[in-house]
Each structure stands twice: as C-alpha cells, then as structure tokens.
Design a protein around this motif. Structure first.
Motif, PDB file in Angstrom:
ATOM      1  N   GLU A 108      15.405 -18.581   8.178  1.00 47.29           N
ATOM      2  CA  GLU A 108      13.984 -18.403   8.498  1.00 47.29           C
ATOM      3  C   GLU A 108      13.504 -17.005   8.143  1.00 47.29           C
ATOM      4  N   GLU A 109      14.320 -16.003   8.367  1.00 53.90           N
ATOM      5  CA  GLU A 109      13.900 -14.641   8.024  1.00 53.90           C
ATOM      6  C   GLU A 109      13.852 -14.439   6.515  1.00 53.90           C
ATOM      7  N   ALA A 110      14.791 -15.030   5.785  1.00 56.07           N
ATOM      8  CA  ALA A 110      14.711 -14.954   4.321  1.00 56.07           C
ATOM      9  C   ALA A 110      13.424 -15.614   3.840  1.00 56.07           C
ATOM     10  N   LEU A 111      13.032 -16.690   4.502  1.00 55.08           N
ATOM     11  CA  LEU A 111      11.813 -17.393   4.130  1.00 55.08           C
ATOM     12  C   LEU A 111      10.556 -16.650   4.587  1.00 55.08           C
ATOM     13  N   PHE A 112      10.458 -16.369   5.890  1.00 54.13           N
ATOM     14  CA  PHE A 112       9.225 -15.798   6.443  1.00 54.13           C
ATOM     15  C   PHE A 112       9.070 -14.306   6.158  1.00 54.13           C
ATOM     16  N   ARG A 113      10.103 -13.505   6.424  1.00 55.44           N
ATOM     17  CA  ARG A 113       9.995 -12.055   6.227  1.00 55.44           C
ATOM     18  C   ARG A 113      10.498 -11.623   4.870  1.00 55.44           C
ATOM     19  N   GLY A 114      11.112 -12.523   4.123  1.00 56.98           N
ATOM     20  CA  GLY A 114      11.505 -12.230   2.750  1.00 56.98           C
ATOM     21  C   GLY A 114      10.443 -12.713   1.788  1.00 56.98           C
ATOM     22  N   LEU A 115      10.494 -13.986   1.457  1.00 58.61           N
ATOM     23  CA  LEU A 115       9.605 -14.550   0.442  1.00 58.61           C
ATOM     24  C   LEU A 115       8.127 -14.542   0.854  1.00 58.61           C
ATOM     25  N   LEU A 116       7.811 -15.082   2.032  1.00 60.11           N
ATOM     26  CA  LEU A 116       6.400 -15.184   2.436  1.00 60.11           C
ATOM     27  C   LEU A 116       5.783 -13.803   2.651  1.00 60.11           C
ATOM     28  N   PHE A 117       6.494 -12.913   3.329  1.00 58.04           N
ATOM     29  CA  PHE A 117       5.973 -11.566   3.573  1.00 58.04           C
ATOM     30  C   PHE A 117       5.656 -10.875   2.245  1.00 58.04           C
ATOM     31  N   GLN A 118       6.577 -10.964   1.308  1.00 61.53           N
ATOM     32  CA  GLN A 118       6.383 -10.332   0.002  1.00 61.53           C
ATOM     33  C   GLN A 118       5.150 -10.899  -0.688  1.00 61.53           C
ATOM     34  N   ARG A 119       4.956 -12.193  -0.570  1.00 59.81           N
ATOM     35  CA  ARG A 119       3.785 -12.831  -1.187  1.00 59.81           C
ATOM     36  C   ARG A 119       2.493 -12.364  -0.511  1.00 59.81           C
ATOM     37  N   LEU A 120       2.517 -12.179   0.792  1.00 61.44           N
ATOM     38  CA  LEU A 120       1.314 -11.795   1.543  1.00 61.44           C
ATOM     39  C   LEU A 120       1.010 -10.300   1.484  1.00 61.44           C
ATOM     40  N   GLU A 121       1.989  -9.491   1.076  1.00 60.55           N
ATOM     41  CA  GLU A 121       1.796  -8.031   1.046  1.00 60.55           C
ATOM     42  C   GLU A 121       0.627  -7.596   0.167  1.00 60.55           C
ATOM     43  N   ARG A 122       0.268  -8.382  -0.810  1.00 59.59           N
ATOM     44  CA  ARG A 122      -0.847  -7.985  -1.671  1.00 59.59           C
ATOM     45  C   ARG A 122      -2.161  -7.915  -0.900  1.00 59.59           C
ATOM     46  N   PHE A 123      -2.211  -8.548   0.271  1.00 57.98           N
ATOM     47  CA  PHE A 123      -3.394  -8.483   1.132  1.00 57.98           C
ATOM     48  C   PHE A 123      -3.297  -7.351   2.157  1.00 57.98           C
ATOM     49  N   GLY A 124      -2.208  -6.609   2.126  1.00 54.65           N
ATOM     50  CA  GLY A 124      -1.976  -5.500   3.044  1.00 54.65           C
ATOM     51  C   GLY A 124      -0.865  -5.821   4.027  1.00 54.65           C
ATOM     52  N   ALA A 125      -0.243  -4.771   4.536  1.00 57.69           N
ATOM     53  CA  ALA A 125       0.890  -4.941   5.453  1.00 57.69           C
ATOM     54  C   ALA A 125       0.480  -5.649   6.739  1.00 57.69           C
ATOM     55  N   MET A 126      -0.696  -5.293   7.278  1.00 58.31           N
ATOM     56  CA  MET A 126      -1.154  -5.920   8.524  1.00 58.31           C
ATOM     57  C   MET A 126      -1.345  -7.424   8.322  1.00 58.31           C
ATOM     58  N   ALA A 127      -1.942  -7.807   7.207  1.00 61.12           N
ATOM     59  CA  ALA A 127      -2.141  -9.228   6.920  1.00 61.12           C
ATOM     60  C   ALA A 127      -0.801  -9.939   6.783  1.00 61.12           C
ATOM     61  N   ALA A 128       0.157  -9.298   6.113  1.00 63.31           N
ATOM     62  CA  ALA A 128       1.476  -9.906   5.936  1.00 63.31           C
ATOM     63  C   ALA A 128       2.157 -10.130   7.286  1.00 63.31           C
TER      64      ALA A 128
END
Length: 186
Positions: A108-128
């Motif tokens: 789950e962490e590889a998925l949520f805080r790895g892949l998904l977080f990285q994808r969402l970072e373009r909107f800013g850290a708070m959004a991710a």
C-alpha cells in the motif's frame, strides 16, 4: 532545512506493488471480507496503480527529515492512537496474519506514497498529502466501513507527511507495518 536529492524512479515501485498486492486477497480472507468486497478493493488498487504508472522517471525531492526520526514520530503516533482505540475484535493470533499485514503495508505504501504521491506532486506537496490520504481512506471503506474513514484519513495524512518529509516511502511503510502489527497483536 531541506536538502535537494536527485532520485531515479524506476519500475521497482510498480513491481513491489504488483507483487505484494497478490497477497492482499489472502489477508482479506483472514479478516473475513467477502469475495465481492475483496474484488472491489483490488479493482480500486489496480485503478490507482494504473493511473499512477505515468509518473516521471527522474525527480528532485527535498528531504526535510531523516527517515529514522520520521519513523519514530509515526510509531509514537500509532502507539498513542492504539491506546485510545476501542476493544479489539475477538480473533486468534496467527503469524500468517502478521506477515500479510506487513506485506499489505509495504504494498500500500509503494502504491499510495510511492506511485500515487509522485503523480500528485505536480499539484504541490500539500495536494499530494491530502488527496493521497483521501484516496487511502476511501479505498479502505470496503474493508473497515465508513466508521473508520476518519481514522484511515488521519493515518493517510501522517503517512503522507512522512513521505513528504523524507522524500521516499520507506518511513511510511515502516510506520504502516507497525500499525498493522499492533492491530493484529491488540
């Protein structure tokens, strides 16, 4: 003070997610989740993983905190939360449940805080952090019900903060594994 660190993102996160998610149905069977609910949960994981695969290969992250400090803070938060938790449901302690709980935490962490977080970072850290926590909580509704949504959202915020603070998902995986083991042991 944050320090920039250049990281090379490879398909390792994706391989970890795929491999460990194969163990999720076994974990869900141990807690008595029905087949349709298990399929819904796996479909959610698959959709999140699939949408996240287009993440950038090379990124620069800012490390704000060392992983050991982040894990200590996370473990303290999880330990404190377990003190306020209600009585645990009756179940037998099984080493397989502990191993599957750890495997689920890592995947789950590889998925949520790895892949998904990285994808969402373009909107800013708070959004991710916040969107990742929201998705994390929503995906757990089939497993724990709506009553646990706020706990899962708070856990997602803590784990997302750890990801942001350390620049990687290792600290959040460790904290998540500790939480899952405590849930089995209590």
């Amino acid at each position: 003070m944050s320090q920039p660190v250049a990281l090379r993102r490879t398909s390792i996160d994706a391989a970890i997610v795929a491999g460990l998610l194969l163990l999720v149905p076994f974990r869900l069977m141990l807690v008595g989740l029905t087949i349709p609910r298990t399929l819904i949960l796996l479909a959610c994981y698959g959709a999140i993983g699939g949408l996240s695969m287009a993440a950038t290969k090379k990124v620069t992250v800012h490390v704000h905190l060392g992983p050991l400090t982040a894990v200590a803070i996370g473990a303290a938060a999880v330990g404190a939360a377990s003190l306020w938790a209600g009585p645990a449901p009756a179940r037998s302690l099984d080493a397989i449940a502990v191993v599957l709980g750890i495997a689920a935490a890592i995947s789950e962490e590889a998925l949520f805080r790895g892949l998904l977080f990285q994808r969402l970072e373009r909107f800013g850290a708070m959004a991710a952090v916040v969107i990742g926590a929201l998705v994390f909580a929503l995906v757990h509704v089939p497993l724990y019900g709506t009553a646990a949504f706020s706990v899962d959202f708070a856990a997602g915020l803590l784990l997302g903060w750890q990801r942001w603070a350390t620049g990687g998902w290792g600290a959040s995986a460790t904290t998540h594994a500790v939480a899952n083991v405590l849930a089995v042991l209590r």
